[in-house]
Design an enzyme around this catalytic site. Structure first.
Site: not given
Length: 263
Positions: A49, A71, A185
Site C-alpha cells: 500500500d 489507495k 481517513m
C-alpha cells in the site's frame, strides 16, 4: 536469515502459491512485528500500500518483485478488484506472495475482501496482524485508548464515506454513546462529521486531537476542541494520513505527554 532463538516458537515457512496478508504497522519500521519481518524475508512477490514506509521494503529479499497498489483519497488509486486479481494471479504462478498493508490488514485495510477473493480462488493464506494507527498513534502521542478516569470503551470509525453512502457510519448514534471516537481517513468529511457529532449530543468543549503522519519524520499533533476542530485543521494545513481522537481521553495528553520519551 531466519530468527534463531529459544524465545520464539518455530516460524511457518511461506509456501509457493500461498498469500500472507501482513500488517506493516503505523509507519516506523521498528514497530513491525517479528512475524512481519519473517514474511518480508521470504516473499518473492510483495504487493504494498501507499502508507508502507519505504524503509520497510528494504527488508525484502533481494530478488523479490515489488508491486505498488496504493489507495489515497482524491488521487489515482489501484482498484480493489485489480489488487485481488493480482495477488490471486501471482499465487497461481507458484509465487510466495506478501500483501503488505499499513496498520492492520483487518482494520479498515480491506483485508477481509482480499481473504474472500483468495478463498474463492482456492488460494491458501495466512494473516499477520499489525499495529493499527488508530490505537498506536494516540498511544505514542500520550493518549490512552481507554482509561479508568475517562472511558471503558473506544470506537474506531472510518470517516471517508459521506452520510448516506453504503456502509457509512451513523455519526449521531456514535456520538450519543458518549465514548471516545477514533477517526481514520476523516479529514475530507470532517465538517459533516463534526456537525453530526454535535447533533448527537457531543459538547462543543469535547477534547479532540489530530495526529498526522504518525511515527514519521513529518508527524504533527494538533490539540483542540470539537467546536474548533474543523477551523483549526484548516488553518493549520494539517494533511492526511491522519488519525483524529474525539473524546475525554484526548485530554489526558496534557498530563501524560510531557513525561513521555518518544521512541
Amino acid at each position: 536469515m531466519p530468527f534463531s532463538s529459544d524465545i520464539f516458537p518455530p516460524f511457518p515457512e511461506m509456501a509457493p502459491g500461498e498469500v500472507w496478508l501482513v500488517g506493516a504497522g503505523p509507519g516506523d519500521p521498528r514497530l513491525l512485528t517479528v512475524m512481519a519481518v519473517h514474511a518480508l524475508r521470504q516473499a518473492n512477490t510483495i504487493v504494498h500500500d501507499a502508507l508502507v514506509d519505504p524503509r520497510i521494503l528494504r527488508l525484502a529479499a533481494g530478488d523479490a518483485e515489488i508491486h505498488f497498489a496504493g489507495k489515497r483519497g482524491g488521487r489515482p488509486s489501484s482498484q480493489q478488484r485489480d489488487i485481488n486479481e493480482l495477488i490471486v494471479a501471482e499465487a497461481k504462478k507458484g509465487r510466495r506472495v506478501l500483501r503488505l498493508k499499513g496498520g492492520d490488514p483487518f482494520v479498515f485495510g480491506r483485508g477481509g475482501e482480499e481473504a474472500r477473493a483468495l478463498v474463492q480462488a482456492g488460494i491458501p493464506y495466512r494473516v499477520v496482524p499489525g499495529l493499527t494507527a488508530g490505537l498506536a498513534a494516540p498511544a505514542l502521542a500520550g493518549i490512552p485508548a481507554t482509561s479508568r478516569d475517562t472511558n471503558h470503551a473506544v470506537i474506531l470509525a472510518a470517516g471517508h464515506r459521506a452520510a448516506g453512502d453504503e456502509g457509512a457510519a451513523d455519526w449521531e448514534a456514535l456520538a450519543a454513546t458518549g465514548q471516545p471516537i477514533v477517526l481514520y481517513m476523516a479529514l475530507a468529511q470532517l465538517p459533516e462529521i463534526v456537525a453530526a457529532f454535535e447533533r448527537g449530543g457531543l459538547s462543543a468543549d469535547t477534547p479532540a486531537t489530530i495526529i498526522s503522519n504518525a511515527t514519521g519524520g513529518e508527524e504533527r499533533i494538533l490539540e483542540t476542541r470539537l467546536s474548533r476542530l474543523v477551523s483549526d485543521a484548516k488553518v493549520s494545513g494539517i494533511e492526511p494520513p491522519a488519525v483524529i481522537v474525539v473524546g475525554a481521553n484526548a485530554a489526558l495528553r496534557a498530563t501524560l505527554a510531557p513525561g513521555m520519551v518518544r521512541l
